[in-house]
Every structure is written in structure tokens, then in C-alpha cells.
Design a protein around this motif. Sequence first.
Motif, mmCIF file in Angstrom:
data_model
loop_
_atom_site.group_PDB
_atom_site.id
_atom_site.type_symbol
_atom_site.label_atom_id
_atom_site.label_comp_id
_atom_site.label_asym_id
_atom_site.label_seq_id
_atom_site.Cartn_x
_atom_site.Cartn_y
_atom_site.Cartn_z
ATOM 1 N N ASN A 281 9.422 0.228 -1.686
ATOM 2 C CA ASN A 281 9.095 0.264 -0.302
ATOM 3 C C ASN A 281 9.858 -0.224 0.695
ATOM 4 O O ASN A 281 9.548 -1.067 1.613
ATOM 5 C CB ASN A 281 7.495 -0.446 -0.334
ATOM 6 N N GLU B 294 8.108 6.409 -8.348
ATOM 7 C CA GLU B 294 7.978 5.345 -8.967
ATOM 8 C C GLU B 294 8.610 4.025 -8.485
ATOM 9 O O GLU B 294 8.547 2.945 -7.778
ATOM 10 C CB GLU B 294 8.087 5.069 -10.455
ATOM 11 N N PHE C 236 7.721 3.371 -4.648
ATOM 12 C CA PHE C 236 6.472 2.671 -4.687
ATOM 13 C C PHE C 236 7.129 0.994 -4.723
ATOM 14 O O PHE C 236 6.723 0.058 -4.355
ATOM 15 C CB PHE C 236 5.553 3.046 -5.765
ATOM 16 N N GLU C 237 7.989 0.906 -5.853
ATOM 17 C CA GLU C 237 8.384 -0.483 -6.113
ATOM 18 C C GLU C 237 9.232 -1.125 -4.991
ATOM 19 O O GLU C 237 8.941 -2.045 -4.782
ATOM 20 C CB GLU C 237 9.119 -0.492 -7.418
ATOM 21 N N GLN D 242 2.696 1.069 -15.904
ATOM 22 C CA GLN D 242 1.542 0.297 -15.171
ATOM 23 C C GLN D 242 0.959 1.182 -13.858
ATOM 24 O O GLN D 242 1.604 1.564 -13.275
ATOM 25 C CB GLN D 242 1.835 -0.904 -14.558
ATOM 26 N N HIS E 9 -2.054 6.600 -9.860
ATOM 27 C CA HIS E 9 -0.979 7.480 -10.391
ATOM 28 C C HIS E 9 -0.720 6.712 -11.848
ATOM 29 O O HIS E 9 -0.290 5.628 -12.087
ATOM 30 C CB HIS E 9 0.511 7.068 -9.831
ATOM 31 N N THR F 59 1.421 3.456 0.671
ATOM 32 C CA THR F 59 1.535 1.945 -0.263
ATOM 33 C C THR F 59 0.464 0.900 0.247
ATOM 34 O O THR F 59 0.054 1.129 1.644
ATOM 35 C CB THR F 59 2.795 1.444 -0.526
ATOM 36 N N GLN G 33 -0.150 2.647 -10.585
ATOM 37 C CA GLN G 33 0.100 2.694 -9.407
ATOM 38 C C GLN G 33 -0.914 3.128 -8.304
ATOM 39 O O GLN G 33 -1.552 4.090 -8.771
ATOM 40 C CB GLN G 33 1.520 3.267 -9.040
ATOM 41 N N TYR G 34 -1.092 2.399 -7.481
ATOM 42 C CA TYR G 34 -2.129 2.912 -6.373
ATOM 43 C C TYR G 34 -1.680 3.386 -4.953
ATOM 44 O O TYR G 34 -0.690 2.400 -4.242
ATOM 45 C CB TYR G 34 -3.101 1.617 -6.068
ATOM 46 N N SER G 35 -2.048 4.389 -4.423
ATOM 47 C CA SER G 35 -1.426 4.849 -3.124
ATOM 48 C C SER G 35 -2.621 5.208 -2.507
ATOM 49 O O SER G 35 -3.798 5.789 -3.126
ATOM 50 C CB SER G 35 -0.443 6.034 -3.427
#
Length: 324
Positions: free
Chosen positions: A186, A180, A183-184, A294, A289, A237, A296-298
Motif C-alpha cells: 500500500n 497481492e 495490498f501488502e 490469506q 480476494h 484498501t 484479502q479485503y478491498s
Amino acid sequence: MESLQDRLIEKSKEAFTMAIELYNKPTIKYRVEGFSMFICNAWELMLKAYMMKKWGDSCIYYEDHPDRTISFSDCIKKVFTNDKDPLRLNLEKIIELRNTSTHFITEEYEMVYVPLFQACILNFNEKMMAFHSIDMTKVIPQNFLSLSVSMKALSESEIVAKYPEEIAKKLLDMKNTVDELSFENNNAKFAIRIEHYHYLTKNPDKATTFVKVDNSANAHVKIIKELKDPNNTHNLTAKACIWKIRDRLSKDHIDLWYNGNKVKFTSFHFTNFCKYFGIKNNERFCYIHKQFTQPQYSYSIQTVEFIVEELEKDPENILNNIKK
């Protein structure tokens, strides 16, 4: 006479060297714990030398205990004052590992933490140069600053089956937290993701290695099209996709146009592509995810390939067309 700052720097360099040598030894079973302890020690000594140079010798001691030096965590807070700084977050996560490794360490921790470890090494080299004008590549050759990495993917089902509930939950929670944060942020200062892409292309100019498909061969090999572990296949990402798309367009000498102007491919265009082609609803391109607060998209490398192919068909009009 050698000063205290000089001694701290020399010990820091030695601890850094120990961390890398220990981690890259294939016969060491406890290299994750060992690396976390030595790399934290290297950072602490280096930061204390910097603080002494900047604020005086007394700044590294507790005011109410002048015979005790402050903790590594306090050093980080004093030097890196922004608590959202990816470099600071990286160090704080590695400190957590160092502090809990005695109780919860498993061999799978390596797969969770190695992106943080690799970023930590490069961050150390950068700050050692910025704070003390010391190039660590003169101490350790550049090619040895890359950690040897296990290529085995982390399987949640295997973890649950292999370990007691307490350890399995701890490991999976940590994996989700690191994912997480990755992703936040990056940001390469927090984590450097280890990515290997294997896909088929008919254009040999876009390939780095080659294979031959021989239908008459007796070997038991065939092309499998279904998706495997999304953590491995969908690890880009949106920002990473955009950078890769720009890079591909640049290499192919393709210029994009929008509203009559030459433009770069941006997050605005990426969002339009996702909406127009339903990319987020296509499992081949996007993985959601849902374990986070919230979603998350990968995205997979196929997303990049698909968008580049569409752009190259009509670079002058496609951005306007998909917006309409």
C-alpha cells in the motif's frame, strides 16, 4: 574532460527519456517491453554513477572480472539494502518483466504493470535528485511524466479464452502477485493504482462533473445498480478508505469525538464500523480476494460514502455508540 560518472548520468537521462517517449507513442505495439528495457537501463546507469561517487570507481566491477561491471540486480542490492523496501520491490518486478518479456509478453501486460511503471518513473525522479541533484522535470516537463494508460479492464475470462494455457496462467499469476504485493505494501513507491470513480450524488459540491437524468429522453441510457468487475469497483484498501474518510471530514469541517476527546478517524474506528454494520459481508461495500493464502479485503468508494454519511449524522457520539 568529461568523467565516467558524467557520461553515465547523461546516458541515464537519455535512456529515461527514451522509455517515456516510447511508452507514450500510440503507434508502438511493443511499448511495455521497450519501456521495461530502457527504464532498467536508466536506473542501472544512474545507480552505478552514484556508487562510483560514494565508494570509488572499482565498486561497479566484479572483483574476479575487473573488465565487467556488476549487474543491475547487484546494484539494487548494494544501494537499497532493505529487501522489503517498496522501491526495491518495484524495480525487481520490472526486471522480471524485462527478463521474461521475450517469451510471455502480451498486450494485457500493460494493464498489470502500468501502476508499477508510473511509480518507477516518480521514484527515478526522486533518486536522481537525491543522488545527483538533477531535477528530471527540467529534462522532461512534469506533465509528460504521466504515462498514457489503457482504460480497458483486465478480464480473466477473456485471457483464458484468448491465450494458450501456459501464457494465460503466466499472465494471471503475475497479476495476482502484483495485486497481492500492492495490498501488502500500500505504498506509492511500489505501485500507483489507476483509479476512476463514477458515482451519483445529490450534493453538487461533492461532484467534479455533472450529468442530467432525463426520464423523457429518447436515448437508450439507464442507471445500472448491479456490481461489475470487483477489480475495478472494489479497489480501495482499508488504509485508502481511512485516508479518504479523513479527507472528506476535513473538507466538510466535521470533528469527531471519542470518549470525550477530539480524534482522527483511525483503523480502530474503521474496524468497529465493519463489525457493527457488517461491511465485510456486504458485496456492495467489500470484496474478498480468496485467491491468496490469506483472504484479502478491498472496498468500494461506496464504503467511504456510507461511513462519512453515518459519521456526519452524529459526530460527537457515533464512535462510542458503535463500540458499545
